[in-house]
Motif scaffolding. Structure first.
Motif, PDB file in Angstrom:
ATOM      1  N   UNK A 192       0.840  -1.199   0.000  1.00 49.21           N
ATOM      2  CA  UNK A 192       0.000   0.000   0.000  1.00 49.21           C
ATOM      3  C   UNK A 192       0.875   1.249   0.000  1.00 49.21           C
ATOM      4  N   UNK A 193       0.504   2.194  -0.830  1.00 50.65           N
ATOM      5  CA  UNK A 193       1.163   3.498  -0.876  1.00 50.65           C
ATOM      6  C   UNK A 193       0.464   4.405   0.146  1.00 50.65           C
ATOM      7  N   UNK A 194       1.266   5.069   0.969  1.00 45.42           N
ATOM      8  CA  UNK A 194       0.728   5.982   1.976  1.00 45.42           C
ATOM      9  C   UNK A 194       1.160   7.405   1.618  1.00 45.42           C
ATOM     10  N   UNK A 195       0.205   8.313   1.581  1.00 36.26           N
ATOM     11  CA  UNK A 195       0.513   9.736   1.379  1.00 36.26           C
ATOM     12  C   UNK A 195      -0.141  10.504   2.521  1.00 36.26           C
ATOM     13  N   UNK A 196       0.643  11.310   3.216  1.00 39.84           N
ATOM     14  CA  UNK A 196       0.122  12.100   4.335  1.00 39.84           C
ATOM     15  C   UNK A 196       0.329  13.579   4.018  1.00 39.84           C
ATOM     16  N   UNK A 197      -0.740  14.358   4.069  1.00 39.12           N
ATOM     17  CA  UNK A 197      -0.663  15.798   3.814  1.00 39.12           C
ATOM     18  C   UNK A 197      -0.975  16.534   5.113  1.00 39.12           C
ATOM     19  N   UNK A 221       4.187   6.675  11.006  1.00 38.64           N
ATOM     20  CA  UNK A 221       3.033   5.837  11.323  1.00 38.64           C
ATOM     21  C   UNK A 221       3.491   4.877  12.407  1.00 38.64           C
ATOM     22  N   UNK A 222       2.743   4.806  13.486  1.00 37.27           N
ATOM     23  CA  UNK A 222       3.187   4.046  14.649  1.00 37.27           C
ATOM     24  C   UNK A 222       2.566   2.651  14.681  1.00 37.27           C
ATOM     25  N   UNK A 223       3.376   1.703  15.141  1.00 38.33           N
ATOM     26  CA  UNK A 223       2.908   0.329  15.405  1.00 38.33           C
ATOM     27  C   UNK A 223       2.203  -0.291  14.209  1.00 38.33           C
ATOM     28  N   UNK A 224       2.836  -0.195  13.049  1.00 33.96           N
ATOM     29  CA  UNK A 224       2.266  -0.798  11.853  1.00 33.96           C
ATOM     30  C   UNK A 224       2.637  -2.276  11.759  1.00 33.96           C
ATOM     31  N   UNK A 225       1.673  -3.146  11.406  1.00 32.55           N
ATOM     32  CA  UNK A 225       2.026  -4.556  11.163  1.00 32.55           C
ATOM     33  C   UNK A 225       2.901  -4.635   9.919  1.00 32.55           C
ATOM     34  N   UNK A 226       3.939  -5.438   9.970  1.00 32.45           N
ATOM     35  CA  UNK A 226       4.906  -5.446   8.874  1.00 32.45           C
ATOM     36  C   UNK A 226       5.060  -6.802   8.201  1.00 32.45           C
ATOM     37  N   UNK A 227       4.531  -7.857   8.789  1.00 36.51           N
ATOM     38  CA  UNK A 227       4.614  -9.155   8.126  1.00 36.51           C
ATOM     39  C   UNK A 227       3.373  -9.353   7.270  1.00 36.51           C
ATOM     40  N   UNK A 228       3.567  -9.951   6.104  1.00 34.35           N
ATOM     41  CA  UNK A 228       2.439 -10.153   5.203  1.00 34.35           C
ATOM     42  C   UNK A 228       2.655 -11.440   4.416  1.00 34.35           C
ATOM     43  N   UNK A 229       1.586 -11.938   3.833  1.00 29.56           N
ATOM     44  CA  UNK A 229       1.667 -13.170   3.047  1.00 29.56           C
ATOM     45  C   UNK A 229       0.982 -12.970   1.709  1.00 29.56           C
ATOM     46  N   UNK A 230       1.399 -13.783   0.760  1.00 28.42           N
ATOM     47  CA  UNK A 230       0.734 -13.843  -0.528  1.00 28.42           C
ATOM     48  C   UNK A 230       0.487 -15.302  -0.846  1.00 28.42           C
ATOM     49  N   UNK A 231      -0.770 -15.627  -1.178  1.00 27.90           N
ATOM     50  CA  UNK A 231      -1.108 -17.002  -1.520  1.00 27.90           C
ATOM     51  C   UNK A 231      -0.689 -17.312  -2.930  1.00 27.90           C
ATOM     52  N   UNK A 232       0.614 -17.568  -3.128  1.00 25.74           N
ATOM     53  CA  UNK A 232       1.166 -17.713  -4.464  1.00 25.74           C
ATOM     54  C   UNK A 232       0.624 -18.880  -5.252  1.00 25.74           C
ATOM     55  N   UNK A 272       5.246   6.920   1.818  1.00 24.62           N
ATOM     56  CA  UNK A 272       5.855   5.678   2.271  1.00 24.62           C
ATOM     57  C   UNK A 272       5.049   4.478   1.837  1.00 24.62           C
ATOM     58  N   UNK A 273       5.452   3.306   2.310  1.00 23.25           N
ATOM     59  CA  UNK A 273       4.750   2.048   2.036  1.00 23.25           C
ATOM     60  C   UNK A 273       4.359   1.401   3.349  1.00 23.25           C
ATOM     61  N   UNK A 274       3.274   0.664   3.325  1.00 22.68           N
ATOM     62  CA  UNK A 274       2.894  -0.150   4.472  1.00 22.68           C
ATOM     63  C   UNK A 274       2.203  -1.403   3.961  1.00 22.68           C
ATOM     64  N   UNK A 275       1.909  -2.319   4.881  1.00 16.78           N
ATOM     65  CA  UNK A 275       1.242  -3.555   4.469  1.00 16.78           C
ATOM     66  C   UNK A 275      -0.242  -3.306   4.265  1.00 16.78           C
ATOM     67  N   UNK A 276      -0.857  -3.949   3.291  1.00 21.20           N
ATOM     68  CA  UNK A 276      -2.313  -3.824   3.118  1.00 21.20           C
ATOM     69  C   UNK A 276      -3.038  -4.302   4.372  1.00 21.20           C
ATOM     70  N   UNK A 277      -3.993  -3.497   4.794  1.00 23.36           N
ATOM     71  CA  UNK A 277      -4.756  -3.823   6.007  1.00 23.36           C
ATOM     72  C   UNK A 277      -6.220  -3.521   5.744  1.00 23.36           C
ATOM     73  N   UNK A 278      -7.069  -4.495   5.958  1.00 28.72           N
ATOM     74  CA  UNK A 278      -8.487  -4.240   5.769  1.00 28.72           C
ATOM     75  C   UNK A 278      -9.083  -3.678   7.048  1.00 28.72           C
ATOM     76  N   UNK A 279     -10.388  -3.554   7.075  1.00 23.86           N
ATOM     77  CA  UNK A 279     -11.037  -2.886   8.204  1.00 23.86           C
ATOM     78  C   UNK A 279     -10.865  -3.623   9.514  1.00 23.86           C
ATOM     79  N   UNK A 280     -10.398  -4.872   9.461  1.00 25.68           N
ATOM     80  CA  UNK A 280     -10.227  -5.611  10.716  1.00 25.68           C
ATOM     81  C   UNK A 280      -8.839  -5.428  11.302  1.00 25.68           C
ATOM     82  N   UNK A 281      -7.952  -4.665  10.588  1.00 26.35           N
ATOM     83  CA  UNK A 281      -6.584  -4.559  11.109  1.00 26.35           C
ATOM     84  C   UNK A 281      -6.552  -4.040  12.533  1.00 26.35           C
ATOM     85  N   UNK A 282      -7.170  -2.918  12.749  1.00 27.01           N
ATOM     86  CA  UNK A 282      -7.018  -2.283  14.056  1.00 27.01           C
ATOM     87  C   UNK A 282      -7.716  -3.098  15.121  1.00 27.01           C
ATOM     88  N   UNK A 283      -7.977  -4.340  14.823  1.00 30.71           N
ATOM     89  CA  UNK A 283      -8.537  -5.248  15.812  1.00 30.71           C
ATOM     90  C   UNK A 283      -7.711  -6.511  15.903  1.00 30.71           C
TER      91      UNK A 283
END
Length: 645
Positions: A192-197, A221-232, A272-283
């Motif tokens: 994910x591309x992050x742009x902060x203005x 950006x604080x406490x971002x999850x950084x591990x991710x997977x791809x179902x190759x 910057x870049x971060x891992x894709x997070x859906x609406x359940x991330x912050x949970x």
């Protein structure tokens, strides 16, 4: 004078891999010999042009040694029995993609028209190994081995975002190219591309306070999850985070550390870049957590302006869920109010975006604060209280300045245009009768227009519409007007007008000509890129009707540079100009002769011969400000260089 034309066809290049397999070719099938690959930067679904930029988010091109691994290539039609090839690697040598195994198995299409399934990835350099687990799932981690991810520095050899940028490809309907033995693949950004203005418009205590010199730094950006997977192993590009507590702070990059705008109208943009997070991330683990951030603000101490600056660190959190989507951009808008220490937050979602000039379709009216308001009047309106239109020029006494302090009386002090909004303000000035005669205007940024703008104030209607005319000097600065649509850039160029070193690309239909509908002045060192769709009569890619002088200008598309070179009893001058399509198949000798002429069996004057003869004629001295010559560039069109100014 005549325009030189090159009628030139396209040159096609093919590359192929070889194999030592001597197996017989199955009936009805052809061998897949090679691939061509590109990076989808989002322009396919985007309404924006993607200009060429020096600093960009993530990868914009492949580098030597890049590898694409296709975890699945599947034949899906009959001719030969269905079969799946797995983990097929290709490597980029700077020009072509080649199979990397020494004795690769041949891969067969059933034919050149049947659909096939391709799934694969291209690893960023930050990931040295990426092997699937026992379920065929590929795990990775942003900033592997680091406690904090630092994107804050972006320079040659130190592009951390490109090093972390994972590219993926998945297509169930892949077809062979026209030759039947190669295929084209277009990889997309997976993270994910992050742009902060950060908008500090209301931060300064007053318009003359020292805290107008505010800077925003160290955005994280604080406490971002950084591990991710791809179902190759599956037919999906779904990228998800690991549901664990492996989190890091991510420090973003600011391409303009001093901010954009002036005084109280400054904004600071971070990427910057971060891992894709859906609406359940912050949970994570059922524990709802808002997106948290921090940044530092510095400004001079009003009690000791020459001493150490005051420093304050702000922390905040979005009270609503913020999504980060795979291959897309999330823009976080933060407005900072110093007076009562409040922040106003919002989020927007768009295609993956590179750092580019403002998009006309996204423009918003912005005030430009003027000091000494009692002595300030807006040029076009004359009303002190109409501050919302004070986006470019203003009066101080009887003199007119731009917001950067230039008076426009010389090329060195030209009025500067650095945004689409200022270009609109320029057009409005001319519409209201300001001809800019004996004044200089300079383009200081590539401007991207957009046909989707619908608000009346943002629609492009051209400079000099109606009975108005531009009669000043416009210095293009070797910059681009991108995606011009509808009206020409200049509807009318008067007899005292001069436009130099401006480049234009068009989208949609342009009336009469892209640079000017009519020209009675001087145009030099300008070019129009790619094919242009024109309407109206007469119509030319650069100018519709020319009764002035056009020198050292060209058009790299099909059609005419100029619609007509006369109007009534007035006839224009065109010298050292050309129009051509693809010229990459021609030799250096041919292009050199085209530029400088030849003394061979068919002696002709080249472009530079015509220009030098024109410049040396004393009677033409008032027809140009800058002298140009053409120069040879391998694999490209003859390009211009300035001889004298």
């Amino acid at each position: 004078m005549k325009i030189k034309y090159l009628y030139i066809g396209a040159l096609a290049l093919l590359s192929a891999c070889t194999a030592n397999d001597e197996a017989l070719l199955p009936a009805g099938a052809v061998e897949l010999k090679g691939i061509t690959a590109s990076i989808d930067n989002g322009s396919g679904a985007s309404t924006r042009a993607v200009p060429e930029v020096k600093d960009a988010i993530g990868r914009t091109a492949f580098a030597n040694g890049d590898k694409i691994v296709f975890t699945k290539i599947e034949r899906t039609e009959n001719a030969i029995n269905p079969f799946i090839y797995s983990n097929i690697p290709y490597e980029y040598d700077g020009k072509n993609w080649n199979r990397t195994t020494t004795d690769p198995e041949k891969i067969y299409w059933t034919d050149g028209t049947s659909f096939h399934t391709f799934i694969g990835y291209c690893l960023p350099s930050a990931i040295t190994t990426w092997e699937p687990d026992d379920k065929g799932v590929y795990p990775a981690e942003l900033g592997a081995g680091k406690d904090e991810i630092d994107f804050s520095s972006l320079s040659e050899g130190n592009n951390e975002m490109a090093k972390e940028d994972l590219l993926l490809y998945c297509n169930k309907s892949a077809l062979a190219a026209s030759d039947g033995v190669t295929t084209n693949v277009s990889l997309t950004h997976a993270l994910s591309n992050v742009r902060v203005i950060v908008n500090i418009k209301n931060f300064a205590a007053s318009a003359i306070a020292t805290d107008t010199q505010t800077k925003v730094i160290d955005f994280k950006l604080l406490s971002q999850p950084t591990r991710y997977t791809w179902g190759g192993g599956s037919n999906t590009l779904s990228v998800v985070k690991y549901a664990d507590n492996n989190k890091k702070d991510i420090k973003l990059w600011c391409p303009q550390p001093d901010g954009e705008g002036t005084a109280q109208s400054k904004t600071f943009t971070f990427y910057g870049l971060t891992t894709p997070q859906n609406e359940t991330y912050h949970g994570i683990n059922g524990n709802n957590q808002p997106l948290q951030f921090s940044f530092t603000v510095t400004y001079p101490d009003p009690m000791n302006p020459n001493g150490s600056p005051l420093v304050k660190t702000y922390q905040g959190a979005f009270d609503k869920t913020v999504n980060f989507n795979s291959g897309q951009c999330t823009t976080l808008n933060i407005s900072l109010n110093h007076k009562d220490e409040q922040m106003f937050l919002g989020a927007e979602y768009s295609d993956w975006s590179f750092v580019a000039t403002p998009d006309l379709g996204e423009l918003r009216k912005k005030s430009t604060y003027m000091t000494n308001v009692d002595e300030t009047a807006i040029v076009t309106s004359g009303q002190v209280d109409n501050i919302d239109d004070a986006t470019w020029l203003y009066h101080v006494g009887k003199k007119v300045y731009d917001i950067y302090g230039n008076d426009g009386e010389s090329a060195a002090a030209a009025y500067c245009i650095t945004s689409s909004l200022q270009m609109l303000a320029f057009a409005k000035e001319v519409k209201n009768g300001n001809t800019f005669e004996e004044r200089f205007v300079r383009l200081d940024a590539d401007i991207t227009m957009q046909s989707s703008a619908t608000a009346e104030d943002y629609q492009w209607k051209g400079i000099g519409e109606g009975s108005n005319v531009f009669n000043g000097t416009f210095l293009g600065g070797d910059r681009y007007i991108n995606r011009l649509n509808g009206s020409p850039l200049f509807v009318k160029l008067g007899s005292n007008a001069c436009v130099e070193q401006l480049h234009i690309t068009a989208v949609g239909n342009v009336t009469n000509g892209t640079l000017a509908g009519t020209n009675a002045g001087v145009i030099g060192g300008c070019k129009v890129i790619d094919d242009v769709t024109l309407s109206g009569t007469p119509a030319g890619a650069l100018v519709g009707t020319n009764t002035g002088t056009i020198h050292a200008s060209y058009y790299t598309g099909a059609g005419n540079l100029v619609g007509t070179n006369s109007d009534g009893d007035k006839t224009g001058t065109i010298v050292g100009c050309y129009q051509a399509s693809d010229i990459t198949s021609f030799t250096k000798e041919f292009l050199t002769n085209f530029i400088d002429g030849t003394d061979g069996e068919n002696p002709t004057n080249g472009l530079n011969d015509d220009l030098n003869a024109f410049y040396s004629n004393e009677s033409n001295s008032k027809k140009f400000r800058t002298k140009f010559n053409y120069t040879f560039t391998p694999g490209s069109y003859p390009t211009l260089k300035v001889v004298t100014e």
